[in-house]
Design a protein around this motif. Structure first.
Motif, PDB file in Angstrom:
ATOM      1  N   THR A 288       3.286 -40.402  34.306  1.00 43.37           N
ATOM      2  CA  THR A 288       3.236 -41.768  33.227  1.00 43.37           C
ATOM      3  C   THR A 288       4.469 -42.060  32.664  1.00 43.37           C
ATOM      4  OG1 THR A 288       2.597 -39.582  31.944  1.00 43.37           O
ATOM      5  CG2 THR A 288       1.183 -40.333  33.425  1.00 43.37           C
ATOM      6  N   LYS A 289       3.982 -43.322  31.568  1.00 40.29           N
ATOM      7  CA  LYS A 289       4.757 -43.207  30.440  1.00 40.29           C
ATOM      8  C   LYS A 289       5.565 -44.200  31.071  1.00 40.29           C
ATOM      9  CE  LYS A 289       2.900 -39.459  27.770  1.00 40.29           C
ATOM     10  NZ  LYS A 289       2.441 -39.158  26.434  1.00 40.29           N
TER      11      LYS A 289
ATOM     12  N   LEU B 238       0.670 -30.461  32.333  1.00 44.47           N
ATOM     13  CA  LEU B 238       0.755 -30.299  30.982  1.00 44.47           C
ATOM     14  C   LEU B 238      -0.123 -31.200  30.097  1.00 44.47           C
ATOM     15  CD1 LEU B 238       4.421 -29.202  30.653  1.00 44.47           C
ATOM     16  CD2 LEU B 238       2.659 -28.176  31.104  1.00 44.47           C
ATOM     17  N   GLN B 239      -0.029 -30.389  28.418  1.00 46.59           N
ATOM     18  CA  GLN B 239      -0.845 -31.607  27.858  1.00 46.59           C
ATOM     19  C   GLN B 239       0.355 -32.786  26.530  1.00 46.59           C
ATOM     20  OE1 GLN B 239      -2.891 -28.513  24.757  1.00 46.59           O
ATOM     21  NE2 GLN B 239      -2.304 -30.030  22.762  1.00 46.59           N
ATOM     22  N   GLY B 240      -1.156 -33.737  26.665  1.00 46.71           N
ATOM     23  CA  GLY B 240       0.007 -34.814  26.210  1.00 46.71           C
ATOM     24  C   GLY B 240       0.710 -35.191  28.022  1.00 46.71           C
ATOM     25  N   SER B 241       0.258 -34.612  28.943  1.00 49.13           N
ATOM     26  CA  SER B 241       1.251 -35.323  29.855  1.00 49.13           C
ATOM     27  C   SER B 241       0.714 -36.822  30.069  1.00 49.13           C
ATOM     28  CB  SER B 241       1.120 -35.054  31.236  1.00 49.13           C
ATOM     29  OG  SER B 241       0.204 -34.376  31.566  1.00 49.13           O
ATOM     30  N   GLY B 242      -0.303 -36.865  29.882  1.00 47.38           N
ATOM     31  CA  GLY B 242      -1.564 -38.254  30.096  1.00 47.38           C
ATOM     32  C   GLY B 242      -2.623 -37.853  31.270  1.00 47.38           C
ATOM     33  N   LYS B 243      -3.414 -36.614  31.283  1.00 43.06           N
ATOM     34  CA  LYS B 243      -4.215 -35.994  31.701  1.00 43.06           C
ATOM     35  C   LYS B 243      -5.310 -37.061  31.499  1.00 43.06           C
ATOM     36  CE  LYS B 243      -4.181 -32.140  31.495  1.00 43.06           C
ATOM     37  NZ  LYS B 243      -3.163 -32.216  30.233  1.00 43.06           N
TER      38      LYS B 243
ATOM     39  N   LYS C 113      -8.246 -43.975  34.342  1.00 41.39           N
ATOM     40  CA  LYS C 113      -7.540 -45.345  34.622  1.00 41.39           C
ATOM     41  C   LYS C 113      -8.048 -44.967  35.896  1.00 41.39           C
ATOM     42  CE  LYS C 113      -3.330 -45.823  32.037  1.00 41.39           C
ATOM     43  NZ  LYS C 113      -2.033 -46.145  31.933  1.00 41.39           N
TER      44      LYS C 113
ATOM     45  N   GLN D  93     -12.457 -38.110  24.283  1.00 38.08           N
ATOM     46  CA  GLN D  93     -11.596 -38.832  24.448  1.00 38.08           C
ATOM     47  C   GLN D  93     -12.566 -39.091  25.481  1.00 38.08           C
ATOM     48  OE1 GLN D  93      -8.573 -37.263  24.611  1.00 38.08           O
ATOM     49  NE2 GLN D  93      -7.088 -39.044  25.918  1.00 38.08           N
TER      50      GLN D  93
ATOM     51  N   GLY E 146       1.130 -47.363  30.491  1.00 36.67           N
ATOM     52  CA  GLY E 146       0.995 -47.824  29.282  1.00 36.67           C
ATOM     53  C   GLY E 146       0.271 -47.348  28.798  1.00 36.67           C
ATOM     54  N   GLU E 147      -1.379 -47.231  27.659  1.00 37.74           N
ATOM     55  CA  GLU E 147      -2.375 -46.445  27.522  1.00 37.74           C
ATOM     56  C   GLU E 147      -3.515 -47.323  27.978  1.00 37.74           C
ATOM     57  OE1 GLU E 147      -1.518 -44.266  23.361  1.00 37.74           O
ATOM     58  OE2 GLU E 147      -0.682 -46.104  22.898  1.00 37.74           O
TER      59      GLU E 147
ATOM     60  N   ARG F 210      -9.371 -27.729  24.499  1.00 34.21           N
ATOM     61  CA  ARG F 210      -9.695 -29.226  23.373  1.00 34.21           C
ATOM     62  C   ARG F 210     -10.701 -30.185  23.469  1.00 34.21           C
ATOM     63  NH1 ARG F 210      -6.393 -33.799  23.256  1.00 34.21           N
ATOM     64  NH2 ARG F 210      -6.310 -34.012  25.295  1.00 34.21           N
TER      65      ARG F 210
HETATM   66  P1  GDP Z   1      -3.356 -34.889  28.027  1.00 30.51           P
HETATM   67  O1  GDP Z   1      -3.608 -34.251  27.097  1.00 30.51           O
HETATM   68  O2  GDP Z   1      -2.985 -34.840  29.397  1.00 30.51           O
HETATM   69  O3  GDP Z   1      -4.797 -35.188  28.530  1.00 30.51           O
HETATM   70  O4  GDP Z   1      -2.664 -36.871  27.526  1.00 30.51           O
HETATM   71  P2  GDP Z   1      -4.002 -38.307  27.130  1.00 30.51           P
HETATM   72  O5  GDP Z   1      -3.946 -38.618  28.211  1.00 30.51           O
HETATM   73  O6  GDP Z   1      -4.228 -37.682  25.750  1.00 30.51           O
HETATM   74  O7  GDP Z   1      -2.193 -38.350  26.768  1.00 30.51           O
HETATM   75  C1  GDP Z   1      -1.445 -38.246  25.799  1.00 30.51           C
HETATM   76  C2  GDP Z   1      -0.701 -39.978  24.816  1.00 30.51           C
HETATM   77  O8  GDP Z   1      -0.107 -40.411  25.535  1.00 30.51           O
HETATM   78  C3  GDP Z   1      -1.942 -40.175  24.334  1.00 30.51           C
HETATM   79  O9  GDP Z   1      -1.266 -40.513  23.014  1.00 30.51           O
HETATM   80  C4  GDP Z   1      -1.764 -41.853  25.683  1.00 30.51           C
HETATM   81  O10 GDP Z   1      -2.703 -42.562  24.299  1.00 30.51           O
HETATM   82  C5  GDP Z   1      -0.523 -41.018  25.801  1.00 30.51           C
HETATM   83  N1  GDP Z   1      -0.372 -42.077  27.121  1.00 30.51           N
HETATM   84  C6  GDP Z   1      -0.944 -41.611  28.312  1.00 30.51           C
HETATM   85  N2  GDP Z   1      -0.332 -41.995  28.919  1.00 30.51           N
HETATM   86  C7  GDP Z   1       0.327 -42.878  28.860  1.00 30.51           C
HETATM   87  C8  GDP Z   1       1.181 -44.368  29.733  1.00 30.51           C
HETATM   88  O11 GDP Z   1       1.863 -44.368  30.954  1.00 30.51           O
HETATM   89  N3  GDP Z   1       1.770 -45.235  28.609  1.00 30.51           N
HETATM   90  C9  GDP Z   1       2.014 -44.727  27.364  1.00 30.51           C
HETATM   91  N4  GDP Z   1       2.557 -45.125  26.562  1.00 30.51           N
HETATM   92  N5  GDP Z   1       1.959 -44.595  26.723  1.00 30.51           N
HETATM   93  C10 GDP Z   1       0.171 -43.107  26.908  1.00 30.51           C
END
Ligand code: GDP
Length: 294
Positions: free
Chosen positions: A246-247, A107-112, A118, A145, A274-275, A139
């Protein structure tokens, strides 16, 4: 990580450790406390019930009642059962093919996008030539990014910002990888805020076209039970190969890490904490169980 769960489990074992003569009733009540702690940590109810039933069975089968340190034996059994529940042994990412294609879903925001970077850095460290591909056609910021991340880690990013056809972009990217001698192609795909048919159709078509050796599903561990449900839906449509949690540095209660393997029957392969680009770990079920038990 999982501080609250670790604290509650420790408390459950402490009661048993402080008891003089252990009875079946003491064991049953400790196991009940373990179950409650797991459910509070957002572990799927059935998973919590199954695993604690097994812990109890093992404990009584292994004569915990006459053990020198019954509390310690129960901790050991719990650790073994949690390890089994999370898959037993670690499972590696499959990088067969020339180039090997890794498809990143979620999903969007999951950290893909962050994870794509990474993983590229991780594989580059192992000496692989990597190409990152931006296929999030909805997007534009995702492509920017990815380019920023690619710049940071010294990995080329392939993108066609004007092209709205993810399948063509991916095909062109693979041709580019072949031409430039890249052995691994990581494709970051589009996500939505919730599961929807259009997204699933698009990524299914992308998968059957690029024939990845590894399809990974990325999920935010802080979403607990929802993470498990989303994993199930993605797996039904995509039949992915592995999960990325993630997270885990956030205030995750631990439920997703513990339940996902058992519910979806696909291994967790990486965890993100982490980020920063270096905040990536291979998932070892035994180490995670150890961490949970504090
Ligand atoms: P995408 O929409 O799935 O591509 O998600 P993003 O890679 O853009 O990540 C969404 C947000 O979560 C960003 O602000 C990232 O920096 C943050 N993020 C991603 N992985 C982690 C993690 O393992 N820990 C933390 N704290 N933040 C994370």
């Amino acid at each position: 990580m999982f501080d609250n769960l670790s604290f509650k489990l420790d408390r459950a074992f402490k009661t048993l450790k402080g008891t003089g003569t252990i009875t079946e009733i003491n064991v049953a009540s400790t196991v009940k406390e373990i179950r409650r702690a797991l459910i509070d940590a957002d572990v799927n109810y059935k998973v919590a019930k199954d695993v604690t039933d097994r812990i109890k069975e093992e404990a009584l089968g292994r004569d915990v009642l006459i053990a020198v340190s019954p509390g310690q034996l129960l901790v050991k059994i719990t650790q073994e059962e949690l390890t089994k529940l999370m898959g037993g042994a670690k499972e590696d990412i499959n990088l067969k093919g020339d180039p090997a294609v890794v498809l990143i879903s979620g999903l969007q925001g999951s950290g893909k996008t962050t994870f794509s970077g990474k993983l590229a850095a991780f594989l580059k460290k192992q000496g692989r030539q990597v190409l990152l591909v931006g296929c999030d056609i909805y997007r534009p910021a995702a492509i920017e990014q990815l380019k920023t991340l690619g710049g940071q880690i010294g990995v080329e990013v392939y993108a066609e910002p004007e092209n709205k056809d993810a399948v063509t972009i991916a095909k062109n990217a693979i041709a580019h990888a072949k031409k430039t001698g890249k052995k691994t192609v990581i494709i970051d795909t589009a996500g939505r805020l919730a599961v929807d048919d259009k997204m699933m159709d698009e990524i299914s078509v992308l998968k059957s076209t690029v024939n990845p050796s590894e399809t990974l599903f990325v999920v935010d561990s802080m979403t607990g039970q929802d993470a498990v449900n989303t994993a199930k839906t993605f797996d039904e449509r995509l039949d992915f190969d592995g999960v990325v949690l993630t997270k885990l540095d956030g205030d995750s209660r631990g439920g997703a890490a513990i339940s996902i393997r058992h519910v979806v029957n696909k291994p967790i392969k990486f965890i993100s904490t982490g980020e920063k680009m270096e905040n990536l770990d291979i998932f070892y079920p035994d180490r995670m169980a150890q961490r949970i038990l504090g």
